[in-house]
Scaffold this active site. Sequence first.
Site, PDB file in Angstrom:
ATOM      1  N   ASN A  17       0.868  -1.175   0.000  1.00 26.85           N
ATOM      2  CA  ASN A  17       0.000   0.000   0.000  1.00 26.85           C
ATOM      3  C   ASN A  17       0.905   1.227   0.000  1.00 26.85           C
ATOM      4  O   ASN A  17       1.473   1.577   1.036  1.00 26.85           O
ATOM      5  CB  ASN A  17      -0.890  -0.054   1.263  1.00 26.85           C
ATOM      6  N   TRP A  18       1.049   1.827  -1.183  1.00 31.04           N
ATOM      7  CA  TRP A  18       1.999   2.935  -1.320  1.00 31.04           C
ATOM      8  C   TRP A  18       1.445   4.241  -0.763  1.00 31.04           C
ATOM      9  O   TRP A  18       2.138   5.246  -0.737  1.00 31.04           O
ATOM     10  CB  TRP A  18       2.413   3.098  -2.790  1.00 31.04           C
ATOM     11  N   HIS A 110      -9.681   0.912   4.669  1.00 32.75           N
ATOM     12  CA  HIS A 110      -8.418   1.086   5.392  1.00 32.75           C
ATOM     13  C   HIS A 110      -8.661   1.997   6.598  1.00 32.75           C
ATOM     14  O   HIS A 110      -9.475   2.911   6.533  1.00 32.75           O
ATOM     15  CB  HIS A 110      -7.361   1.698   4.463  1.00 32.75           C
ATOM     16  N   GLU A 112      -7.101   4.394   7.773  1.00 33.58           N
ATOM     17  CA  GLU A 112      -6.934   5.837   7.528  1.00 33.58           C
ATOM     18  C   GLU A 112      -8.203   6.423   6.918  1.00 33.58           C
ATOM     19  O   GLU A 112      -8.576   7.561   7.192  1.00 33.58           O
ATOM     20  CB  GLU A 112      -5.707   6.077   6.632  1.00 33.58           C
ATOM     21  N   GLU A 182      -5.532  -5.204  10.572  1.00 34.91           N
ATOM     22  CA  GLU A 182      -4.519  -4.194  10.845  1.00 34.91           C
ATOM     23  C   GLU A 182      -4.858  -3.486  12.152  1.00 34.91           C
ATOM     24  O   GLU A 182      -5.689  -2.562  12.161  1.00 34.91           O
ATOM     25  CB  GLU A 182      -4.479  -3.146   9.720  1.00 34.91           C
ATOM     26  N   GLY A 249       2.714  -1.128   4.382  1.00 30.38           N
ATOM     27  CA  GLY A 249       2.758   0.293   4.054  1.00 30.38           C
ATOM     28  C   GLY A 249       4.195   0.733   3.838  1.00 30.38           C
ATOM     29  O   GLY A 249       4.774   0.521   2.771  1.00 30.38           O
TER      30      GLY A 249
END
Length: 267
Positions: A17-18, A110, A112, A182, A249
């Site tokens: 996951n960039w 995700h 975030e 996560e 990440g």
Amino acid sequence: MASVSVTSVRSPIVAGNWKMFLDRRGAITLAQGIVSQVTDNNNVQLVLCPPSVYLDAVGNVIGITQAKPFGERVALGAQNMNAAANGAFTGEVAASMLRDVGCRYVIVGHSERRTLMGETDQVVAAKTLAAFAAGLVPIVCVGELLADRESGKTEEVVSAQVIGSLAGVSQANLETIVIAYEPVWAIGTGKVATPEQAQEVHRFIRNLLGKLSSNETAAKVRIQYGGSVKPDNAGSLAAQPDIDGALVGGASLKADDFLLIVKAFQS
Ligand code: PGA
């Protein structure tokens, strides 16, 4: 209740996951660094998830063409999508568009996005269904906050997220889904969950999937761990029976580190 058998053949899946890092040149260079070093005996599915504006460029490096619309050993994934098929949603990207540029996977929910963009389980479930409808495999993220863990609510929180985020998913689609566990306190913090802590929650998720569908289905679902996965901790995570890969990440931004993590999951 008997726990779900873990003897099935789940091939590992490691996704990078960039996030919102790199520029065009950097994204191409990173993808080239990864693709050029992936060997034939590798049984791990790799997924590269660049920022959406670079999907096309990274897809070219992977070798996605009209004749070969999806990467095989190295696949393309997106970091997010909108649940609507199309429409007046300025700035948003639909699942069909991701598929059109060669994506096979899409990360949904995700932490975030849950925290910063207020995505609820309902929103995540809508995206999950829309991803399947467009022919994408969703990587559905769940995980507890530090306060949840400290107050003994990890299973309660994770279970609500899994049930809520998968609402309406058919049994057939459930078999192919990827879930990323996560713990939010481990993301980008350098604080990785211990392999035992991670395994405990992975086992819990698999048993929950068994109750939601069947043990056979649950045994097929790949559950990735995410949160400060690095080359030096990947081996002990990979050794756990219910950890089927990683959502990476920070360490996915360096080709060598990412490939060492992939290697840890290779059988
Ligand atoms: P990290 O991120 O590896 O940098 O902790 C993981 C993720 O957010 O998916």
